[in-house]
Design a protein around this motif. Structure first.
Motif, short mmCIF file in Angstrom:
data_model
loop_
_atom_site.label_atom_id
_atom_site.label_comp_id
_atom_site.label_asym_id
_atom_site.label_seq_id
_atom_site.Cartn_x
_atom_site.Cartn_y
_atom_site.Cartn_z
N ALA A 745 21.41 -12.14 -30.94
CA ALA A 745 20.22 -12.42 -31.74
C ALA A 745 18.94 -12.03 -31.04
O ALA A 745 18.05 -11.40 -31.64
N VAL A 746 18.80 -12.39 -29.76
CA VAL A 746 17.50 -12.23 -29.09
C VAL A 746 17.59 -11.45 -27.79
O VAL A 746 16.57 -11.31 -27.09
N GLY A 747 18.77 -10.99 -27.41
CA GLY A 747 18.88 -10.18 -26.20
C GLY A 747 18.79 -10.96 -24.91
O GLY A 747 18.56 -10.37 -23.85
N VAL A 748 18.98 -12.28 -24.97
CA VAL A 748 18.91 -13.12 -23.78
C VAL A 748 20.32 -13.60 -23.45
O VAL A 748 20.98 -14.21 -24.28
N ARG A 749 20.78 -13.30 -22.25
CA ARG A 749 22.12 -13.72 -21.82
C ARG A 749 22.00 -15.01 -21.03
O ARG A 749 21.42 -15.04 -19.94
#
Length: 779
Positions: A745-749
């Motif tokens: 969704a937001v590219g944050v792992r």
């Protein structure tokens, strides 16, 4: 025609939704839990817990508490038997002596006429402590010169090393190598019923304990060992269990302290945990830091894997040693092409409360790291993540890198099922959200055992069946029903073999005096092991009935039909029918007669791998698999995650009771969602700050999405009618599926659980800073 073919299958509920046998008594409030039992002269027990995480006990003054009217005993560690107790390694007395090692450790026990008096007496006890340096974390524990929780251990409880194949060569030849570190947090079991026990000494001087437990026989062994009694002097009866999730196996101290106090006083004693008592006294799952390094070849096959785990067992190790072992190696057995593995696991003592068995038993920690890692690797390879997971999924007939022999394996089918149900094909093609709220989708898969040969080279189950004079069948087993529907499953198996309704079968509560031996409800073992034993018992009963009916009717057994609790011959006239009740009475009331009773055992053809230094071998008769797909919406301004949809697929071999499988699968998924998003035990200087259900945030019905549960029936050849363990595996993939969906969704792992808004916002800020840096790629 064979007798099996002449069974009337209309009565069988195998594969059909079947309500639990004990549903009525629970719904009407008639079920008796341990806290419900009252006995004449019963005393109430409460314990004083240490306020220090690490301290010497200088003195204990109980005079004022003993003088309080209504108090019958105030006992401390010096009053307990001079012997150590523990599950894996004997490390502590029944009450603490000389020093305490965690906040909440039991120091003084009071028995009084009622709970209020017992609590008042605790307020009068004075304990002087000399604080000792704290071991606050597993990193701190293993630093040179750190204070020791247990002397001469260096705070290292155990270390595992496993290596197979040529790991270095495999990495050298890999097309892609990826390494990352993941961290998980402890999870409180969260059962509805806190631990409760009532214990007494019977007229023969034997200790009797009625408690909320998953294993009456393991508990009996523990009480006998701790009190220095022969096992024949101890009887353990299972009360109705209000949930357990691994936390009521054998590690908790509520029942042990109650048993000891009753034995000491010769009076009935009741000990019911408050919720805070339970948070402090229960075993939460171990926190783990998992470093994964994996290599794949040009075809996207995983060919090399290195795992390093550092885990926190708290003040005492208990079953945490086995939990670490599961986290370390079990998930390797999901990879079809993997033959090169190097694993190192270390378990550290700290001054946190002890950690141990919780649902999934080390599997959730490994699944979070593995599925997050695999998704990142798929993206780096430019492969669809579901396709990547499927091409590496084991298949039926495979033998895994650690020697697991897979008679059935529906992992790939689970991925197909959840991807279709979530609409993966369409949703992966949709345009990326650019607004404040952004949607993403994620997947994960998992493996779990159905049984586990690790105790005394026996992983069997015994079922005794008896036909009463009115034709009912009663079953006795040493396994436990803790709400998962085990007794209903056993009744289904036996009833199916005898062609009678499930309502004609009674499964008796477990009781070490009356039940055949069993390890209990652990390792998802009951369906595949006790189910097979129940089938064998049903067939043995059927054989006895047919032989007697053949003798009475003068008809060959092959011409007899069993239906609805009767046996008759359709080929003869007149058609005389013999009921099970009549046959039971005929079996008894004749010269040399006896009660119609049989005992059947099933011990699977598995291997005690833990006895080998290389830990290689087939440890279970079957292996269960699960997959989960999640669609989330992430608010980029608040960091809030909303689960819009989730689908869980459970490969349970064959669903003997789909109603129970769906219910338990949804519950497991809910527990996984809670661990992923909400649940976090917060500590300050090893002191638990949120030991109540107001501050320890568990998911409620209102906060959970609709959970869609699907079933893959892979038909396990070793299982009863093809069944194997169900639903526990469904807890494992949730955290990784959510983490993968958030990243989509937001590219944050997020690599550290729980996945909180604060971590998401911090990740978004870090990503924005990286994107704004000179020379950053904005592709």
């Amino acid at each position: 025609m064979t007798t099996e073919a002449r069974l009337d299958g209309a009565a069988s509920t195998i594969g059909r939704p079947t309500p639990p046998l004990n549903a009525r008594e629970k719904l009407t409030g008639r079920a008796l839990y341990a806290a419900d039992f009252k006995m004449p002269g019963m005393l109430h027990l409460k314990v004083l817990r240490s306020p220090h995480a690490h301290a010497r006990i200088v003195s204990v003054d109980t005079a004022a508490a003993r003088a309080l009217p209504g108090v019958h005993a105030v006992l401390c560690g010096e009053d307990t038997p001079d012997r150590l107790t523990g599950v894996h390694r004997k490390q502590h007395r029944i009450l603490a002596t000389s020093k305490v090692r965690f906040v909440g450790e039991e120091v003084v026990a009071v028995a009084a006429i009622d709970e209020e008096t017992a609590r008042d007496a605790l307020d009068l006890v004075r304990v002087a402590y000399e604080p000792l340096p704290l071991v606050r974390s597993m990193d701190e524990a293993l630093r040179p010169g750190a204070a020791e929780v247990h002397e001469n251990t260096g705070n290292l409880s155990i270390e595992y090393n496993v290596e197979r194949g040529d790991v270095d060569a495999a990495f050298a030849g890999a097309a892609l190598v990826h390494e990352a570190t993941y961290e998980t947090t402890p999870q409180y079991p969260g059962y509805l019923e806190p631990m409760a026990t009532v214990a007494w000494v019977d007229g023969d001087g034997r200790l009797v304990v009625r408690t909320s437990t998953q294993s009456v026989f393991l508990q009996r062994n523990r009480y006998a060992d701790a009190l220095g009694l022969p096992v024949s002097a101890v009887r353990v009866i299972q009360a109705t269990v209000g949930g357990a999730f691994g936390g009521k196996v054998v590690e908790e101290c509520n029942s042990l302290i109650c048993a000891w106090m009753a034995h000491r006083l010769g009076r009935p004693v009741s000990f019911v945990n408050s919720r805070l008592d339970d948070f402090l006294g229960a075993r939460s799952s171990p926190a783990e830091r998992i470093t994964l390094r994996m290599g794949v070849d040009a075809e996207g096959h995983i060919i090399a894997k290195e795992v390093r785990i550092l885990a926190d067992c708290g003040a005492y190790e208990g079953l945490a040693t086995h939990v670490l072992q599961v986290s370390l190696v079990r998930s390797d057995n999901m990879h079809r092409h993997l033959r090169n593995v190097r694993s190192n696991g270390r378990l550290a003592f700290t001054n946190h409360p002890p950690r141990g068995a919780v649902r999934g038993f080390g599997g959730p920690q490994a699944a979070f790291a593995l599925n997050s890692h695999m998704t990142e690797m798929a993206q780096a390879l430019g492969i669809d993540s579901v396709d990547f997971m499927k091409r590496n999924a084991v298949r039926a007939g495979d033998t895994s890198v650690h020697g697991f022999e897979l008679g059935s394996a529906g992992l790939a089918e689970c991925f197909d099922q959840v991807s279709e149900a979530i609409g993966w094909a369409a949703k992966r093609e949709r345009p990326r959200d650019r607004g404040t709220k952004r949607r993403g989708i994620g997947f994960a898969g998992a493996i779990h055992v159905s049984g586990n040969r690790e105790m005394g080279n026996w992983d069997g189950s015994i079922v005794t069946a008896r036909v009463t004079a009115d034709g009912r069948v009663t079953l006795s087993t040493g396994e436990s029903d803790m709400g998962q529907g085990a007794y209903t499953m056993l009744a289904q198996c036996c009833a199916s073999e005898l062609g009678i309704p499930v309502s004609r079968v009674t499964v008796l509560p477990t009781d070490t005096d009356l039940s055949p031996y069993g390890h209990g409800s652990i390792a998802s073992r009951v369906t595949i092991l006790a189910g097979n034993a129940a089938i064998r018992a049903g067939r043995a009963i059927r054989g006895r009935l047919l032989a007697l009916a053949s003798e009475v009717l003068g008809v060959p057994e092959g011409d007899l039909t069993i239906a609805g609790g009767e046996i008759y011959a359709t080929s003869t006239s007149p058609n005389r029918r013999l009921t099970f009740g009549e046959l039971s009475r005929l079996h008894l009331y004749r010269h040399g007669g006896e009660e119609l009773r049989v005992t059947a055992t099933y011990d699977p053809p598995t291997f005690l791998a833990m006895s080998r230094p290389d830990q290689y071998g087939n440890v279970a008769p079957g292996y269960s698999f699960a997959a989960q797909a999640v669609e989330v919406e992430v608010d980029t301004e608040t960091g809030q995650v909303e689960i819009l949809a989730t689908v869980v697929s459970d490969d349970c071999g064959r669903a003997l009771n789909p109603l129970a499988v769906h219910g338990q699968t949804c519950g497991a998924a809910a527990m996984g969602i809670g661990w992923a998003l909400y649940e976090e035990m917060k500590f300050e200087d090893c002191r638990l700050l949120n030991g109540n259900l107001a501050d320890y945030t568990m998911p409620t019905a209102g906060s959970l999405p609709h959970i869609r549960s699907e079933i893959v029936e892979s038909m396990e050849p070793n299982g009863p009618y093809g069944a194997k363990g169900a639903s526990e595996t469904a807890m494992l993939p949730g955290a990784a599926a959510i983490a993968n969906a958030v990243h989509d969704a937001v590219g944050v792992r997020i690599r550290e659980l729980p996945i909180t808004p604060e971590k998401i916002l911090a990740g978004l800020r870090a990503r924005a800073s990286a994107d704004a840096a000179p020379g950053a790629s904005h592709a």
